[in-house]
Scaffold this motif. Structure first.
Motif, PDB file in Angstrom:
ATOM      1  N   LEU A  50       0.823  -1.212   0.000  1.00  0.00           N
ATOM      2  CA  LEU A  50       0.000   0.000   0.000  1.00  0.00           C
ATOM      3  C   LEU A  50       0.858   1.265   0.000  1.00  0.00           C
ATOM      4  CD1 LEU A  50      -2.746  -1.239   2.478  1.00  0.00           C
ATOM      5  CD2 LEU A  50      -3.096  -0.696   0.056  1.00  0.00           C
ATOM      6  N   GLU A  51       1.935   1.234   0.766  1.00  0.00           N
ATOM      7  CA  GLU A  51       2.787   2.431   0.835  1.00  0.00           C
ATOM      8  C   GLU A  51       3.518   2.686  -0.478  1.00  0.00           C
ATOM      9  OE1 GLU A  51       5.233   2.128   4.339  1.00  0.00           O
ATOM     10  OE2 GLU A  51       3.599   2.753   5.649  1.00  0.00           O
ATOM     11  N   ILE A  53       2.145   2.577  -3.313  1.00  0.00           N
ATOM     12  CA  ILE A  53       1.187   3.214  -4.227  1.00  0.00           C
ATOM     13  C   ILE A  53       1.141   4.705  -3.894  1.00  0.00           C
ATOM     14  CG2 ILE A  53      -1.200   3.271  -5.033  1.00  0.00           C
ATOM     15  CD1 ILE A  53      -1.430   0.312  -4.085  1.00  0.00           C
ATOM     16  N   GLU A  56      -3.141   8.478  -3.730  1.00  0.00           N
ATOM     17  CA  GLU A  56      -3.946   8.173  -2.549  1.00  0.00           C
ATOM     18  C   GLU A  56      -5.240   7.431  -2.905  1.00  0.00           C
ATOM     19  OE1 GLU A  56      -5.779  10.319   1.446  1.00  0.00           O
ATOM     20  OE2 GLU A  56      -4.687  11.523  -0.008  1.00  0.00           O
ATOM     21  N   ARG A  59      -4.463   3.880  -3.745  1.00  0.00           N
ATOM     22  CA  ARG A  59      -4.155   3.151  -2.508  1.00  0.00           C
ATOM     23  C   ARG A  59      -5.467   2.761  -1.794  1.00  0.00           C
ATOM     24  NH1 ARG A  59      -1.838   6.936   0.896  1.00  0.00           N
ATOM     25  NH2 ARG A  59      -0.367   7.290  -0.785  1.00  0.00           N
TER      26      ARG A  59
END
Ligand SMILES: [Zn+2]
Length: 84
Positions: A50-51, A53, A56, A59
């Motif tokens: 996730l980080e 990506i 926002e 994500r």
């Protein structure tokens, strides 16, 4: 599963989910905290992906998808489901 002769279980999630959006933020959500904990666990389990990506919204969409997958895994682990 056995008594009701359930043959299919549908796990669904949806983009733009307010619950998933809330789980992305660490703020105290009061009574919703325990419900959001499951989502926050999914976020923690997949933190690296996730980080990575940057966008926002992308994500957010990915957490929606990962949550559906994790909830499928939770169902698969239930002994009644496995027996069926
Ligand atoms: Zn929702």
């Amino acid at each position: 599963m056995e008594h009701l002769k359930v043959k299919h279980i549908i796990v669904c999630g949806h983009y733009e989910c307010g619950g998933v959006k809330a789980a992305l933020h660490t703020s105290d959500m009061g009574q919703l905290n325990s419900w959001l904990q499951t989502l926050r666990d999914v976020r923690r389990l997949h933190r690296e992906e996730l980080e990575a990506i940057e966008d926002e919204h992308a994500r957010f969409d990915r957490l929606v998808e990962l949550n559906v997958r994790e909830q499928c895994m939770n169902i698969i682990k239930i002994d009644h489901v496995q027996r069926a």
